[in-house]
Design a protein around this motif. Structure first.
Motif, short mmCIF file in Angstrom:
data_model
loop_
_atom_site.label_atom_id
_atom_site.label_comp_id
_atom_site.label_asym_id
_atom_site.label_seq_id
_atom_site.Cartn_x
_atom_site.Cartn_y
_atom_site.Cartn_z
N PRO A 1 0.82 -1.13 -0.07
CA PRO A 1 0.09 -0.18 -0.07
C PRO A 1 0.90 1.07 0.06
CG PRO A 1 -0.97 -1.70 1.27
CD PRO A 1 0.32 -2.33 0.96
N ARG A 2 1.92 1.14 0.97
CA ARG A 2 2.77 2.64 0.86
C ARG A 2 3.45 2.66 -0.36
NH1 ARG A 2 3.85 7.03 4.00
NH2 ARG A 2 5.38 7.84 2.99
N ASP B 1 -0.62 3.96 5.68
CA ASP B 1 0.41 5.01 6.14
C ASP B 1 1.87 4.50 5.80
OD1 ASP B 1 -0.97 6.94 6.74
OD2 ASP B 1 -1.49 6.55 8.89
N GLY B 2 2.19 3.24 5.55
CA GLY B 2 3.49 2.79 5.40
C GLY B 2 4.21 2.26 6.17
N ALA B 3 3.52 1.69 7.41
CA ALA B 3 4.03 1.00 8.51
C ALA B 3 4.14 -0.49 8.09
CB ALA B 3 3.18 1.16 9.69
N ARG C 1 0.09 13.55 3.23
CA ARG C 1 1.04 12.99 2.43
C ARG C 1 1.08 13.41 1.11
NH1 ARG C 1 -0.19 6.78 2.89
NH2 ARG C 1 1.47 6.70 1.44
N TYR D 1 -5.54 6.40 15.16
CA TYR D 1 -4.84 5.70 16.44
C TYR D 1 -5.11 6.15 17.76
CZ TYR D 1 -2.49 4.93 11.90
OH TYR D 1 -2.05 4.72 10.47
N LEU E 1 6.98 8.12 9.39
CA LEU E 1 7.33 6.63 8.91
C LEU E 1 8.23 6.84 7.77
CD1 LEU E 1 4.13 4.63 9.31
CD2 LEU E 1 6.31 4.29 10.75
N ALA F 1 -2.63 1.70 9.16
CA ALA F 1 -1.23 1.80 9.50
C ALA F 1 -0.50 1.25 8.21
CB ALA F 1 -0.84 1.20 10.70
N ARG F 2 -1.25 0.38 7.36
CA ARG F 2 -0.18 -0.23 6.24
C ARG F 2 -0.31 0.68 5.23
NH1 ARG F 2 -2.89 -5.63 4.81
NH2 ARG F 2 -1.38 -5.61 2.99
N GLN G 1 6.36 -2.43 12.66
CA GLN G 1 6.00 -1.12 13.15
C GLN G 1 4.54 -0.96 13.76
OE1 GLN G 1 7.34 0.85 9.48
NE2 GLN G 1 8.94 1.90 10.64
N PHE H 1 1.82 10.79 11.35
CA PHE H 1 2.38 9.54 11.68
C PHE H 1 2.98 8.99 10.20
CE2 PHE H 1 1.92 4.73 11.78
CZ PHE H 1 2.59 4.62 12.89
N ASN H 2 2.21 9.10 9.22
CA ASN H 2 2.84 8.68 8.05
C ASN H 2 3.95 9.51 7.35
OD1 ASN H 2 1.79 10.61 6.05
ND2 ASN H 2 -0.24 10.02 6.74
#
Lengths: 357, 279
Positions: A72-73, B180-182, A150, A87, A102, B177-178, B186, A98-99
């Motif tokens: 996904p990232r 978001d790139g974690a 982002r 979160y 990361l 979170a995935r 993480q 947060f992103n």
């Protein structure tokens, strides 16, 4: 920004085909809404684009890159979820940034982007709060902020407004449209609410049973549906469907509604034969009530005022027909009256295949 | 005449029943703690003739405690604390990872493995002592801290607790979170572990108390005097020939007091997690 292309994609869960050979192209900067009933596969299709599910076959492209094997990232997409998915242990500021953390962005860059995004979403005064201290609308804004900050190539929305009350939903809908007009980011948006689809989309894609039933601009789907499913799904109240048979009435092709519901002279230019069974589709807003020249007979079953308008449900030949009328229209339950239809507005469907005739 | 209030009657009955249960549980504890402050000859002097003097000492002394603090018991306390704290740290890490995997991923034989995990905490420890000892000996860890710590790191009940907690975290949070790139690592460290405070508290308490109460395994796997732990040291006050009741009660009182400390801090989480309210 990038285009999104889905080519011949299918998805199986166990032995069940959830997405069946779907082709879809979202042009750069376009706002496309996937709409359909629960279980039609629209969220699965979105998750396949996001990389949260892997395709069983076919190709997903983001821009020029084949994204099938990308995380996904790596797809550089941002997604807003139905339940916000914030979160809970992080403040609004931490949720949004947060992103960026990361991704290894520097403190200064993070602070600048955070301020800009929070300012745009009117979240500056809430940055130190936790999700549990926010209202539904505020949480939705934070989820949007997390996606916006982002600067993704593609925005994905998975029924983002369905947890909000009607008033807030309308407000957020306008804001989402405003953001898209300002930022022009390619957007794929999933909803089961056809009003949301009609109001937001440049193009609407109607899904059912894992297949694309029709795609086009909102008004095209409303006025020129390809099949009975699309005709019934787009429009509120939904289109009325009446079983009928084609007869020749003094040289004019006419639909005779089942069980003595009446007759309707059809517009010309249709390839019909006498005795052919059809499904007659009538939009509630195209029905004229208490029309002396009306050829459809019905009696009033229910009256539902909605404010400016009222929904009148008639029984026509044992079938329910809803008409949308001005709220000043007065009638009694049980009253018999003649109904007519805006000339040329009726649609005909094949009773077996559901395809438009 | 007023009708008796049923609810009030039941409340009184409930309080009486709770009071009886409280005294049944607390009296033995009180008696041995109190006895640790009595001279040896007074401990059983009033035990058979139950009365005021059975419960209230007429002479108070600290001799038993002083003797205990001059004995190997201090080493045992330190050893037990080292073993317990290390096991808690490793146990929370290992079991939460296992619980996270069971809650988050789909993999082959997942359900079968989880049943085995559940069985592991239902199985009596004595039934695996011999193979465990053989394994420890072949690994060369007999008579080391490792033999006291490692067998108790993985705990089926704690894995179950973590799995239950992580299953309750909305799937969308992991997915966000995935996006978001974690990485999964993480997500575990930065998203799920920080929100599992109550479960970590309850798990820590379970592991700590389990290790603090350990007797049989330390007795056979770490017999060196340098590695003696609290329960073994307490038992060494008893023998076939003679039992030093004063030191026995004193060491047991100290052991209970130390074990109570983490319980006082973590019991709120423990109660919430055990009854399924993990907030």
């Amino acid at each position: 920004m990038s285009a999104v292309t889905v080519e011949g994609v299918y998805k199986k869960f166990g032995g069940m085909d959830v997405i069946k050979n779907v082709d879809l192209h979202v042009a750069d900067g376009e706002f496309v809404v996937l709409v359909g009933p629960s279980g039609c596969g629209k969220s699965t299709l979105l998750r396949l684009v996001a990389g949260l599910e892997t395709v069983s076959g076919g190709v997903v492209k983001i821009g020029d890159r084949v994204a099938n094997a990308l995380s996904p990232r790596e797809r550089n997409i941002a997604m807003v979820f139905q339940g916000y998915a914030l979160y809970p242990h992080m403040t609004v500021a931490d949720n949004i940034s947060f992103n960026l953390k990361l991704a290894g962005d520097g403190r200064q860059a993070i602070a600048e982007k955070l301020q800009a995004t929070a300012g745009m979403l009117e979240l500056l005064s809430l940055l130190k709060r936790y999700p549990g201290e926010l209202s539904g609308g505020q949480r939705q804004r934070v989820a949007m902020g997390r996606a916006l900050v982002r600067e993704p190539e593609v925005f994905l929305f998975d029924e983002p407004l369905s947890n909000l009350d009607a008033k807030l939903r309308g407000q957020m809908r306008t804001e989402i449209k405003g953001f898209h007009q300002r930022l022009g980011i390619t957007t794929l948006y999933v909803t089961h609410d056809q009003i949301e689809a009609m109001t937001l989309a440049d193009r609407v894609v109607v899904l059912d049973g894992g297949r694309v039933q029709q795609q086009g601009c909102p008004l095209e789907l409303y006025s020129d549906p390809k099949n009975k499913f699309v005709a019934g799904f787009i429009g509120s109240p939904p289109m009325n469907f009446l079983d009928a048979v084609i007869v020749d009435d003094h040289g004019r092709l006419t639909a005779r509604i089942a069980n003595g519901g009446g007759m309707l002279v059809l517009g010309s230019g249709r390839d019909l034969r006498e005795g052919q069974s059809v499904v007659l589709g009538l939009r509630p807003e195209h029905i004229r009530c208490r029309d002396e020249l009306g050829t459809i007979q019905g009696h009033v079953r229910y009256v539902e005022p909605t404010g400016a308008h009222a929904h009148i449900t008639y029984e026509v030949g044992g079938q329910a027909v809803i008409a949308l009328v001005d709220s000043s229209f007065v009638c009694d339950v049980g009253e018999r009256m003649s109904l007519s239809v805006l000339p040329g507005s009726e649609l005909l469907f094949d009773p077996e295949t559901g395809e438009r005739i | 005449m007023p009708v008796p209030d049923y609810e009030n009657t039941m409340r009184v009955v409930r309080y009486i029943a709770l009071t009886v249960v409280f005294f049944a549980l607390a009296l033995p504890l009180y008696w041995f703690v109190m006895s640790s402050f009595r001279p040896a000859e007074d401990i059983f002097l009033y035990a058979n003739n139950f009365g005021f003097r059975t419960l209230v000492p007429t002479r108070v002394t600290l001799d038993n405690h002083i003797a205990v603090l001059r004995s190997e018991f201090v080493t045992a306390l330190i050893n037990s604390l080292i073993v317990c704290i290390t096991t808690v740290v490793l146990g929370v890490f290992v079991n939460s990872l296992a619980g996270f995997a069971f809650a988050t991923f789909d993999f082959k034989f997942k359900n079968l493995l989880f049943i085995l995990v559940m069985l592991s905490f239902m199985m009596p420890f004595e039934s695996i002592v011999i193979p465990l000892y053989s394994l420890s000996r072949s690994l060369g860890i007999v008579d080391t801290y490792a033999v006291l710590i490692l067998p108790d790191v993985a705990n089926g009940l704690v894995i179950f607790l973590f799995r239950q907690f992580f299953s309750g975290v909305p799937k969308e949070v992991y997915e966000a979170a995935r996006v978001d790139g974690a990485s999964w690592w993480q997500i575990y460290l930065r998203i799920t572990l920080p929100v599992s405070g109550p479960t970590i508290g309850a798990a820590s308490l379970l592991i700590f108390i389990h290790q603090w109460d350990a007797f049989f395994w330390p007795l056979i796997a770490a017999s060196s005097p340098d590695l003696v732990v609290v329960q073994v040291a307490i038992a060494r006050n008893m023998s076939v020939d003679q039992t030093n009741w004063g030191m026995l009660f004193s060491s047991a009182s100290i052991a209970v007091a130390v074990a109570l400390l983490p319980f006082l801090f973590l019991q709120r989480y423990y109660v919430n997690v055990i009854r399924g309210n993990q907030t």
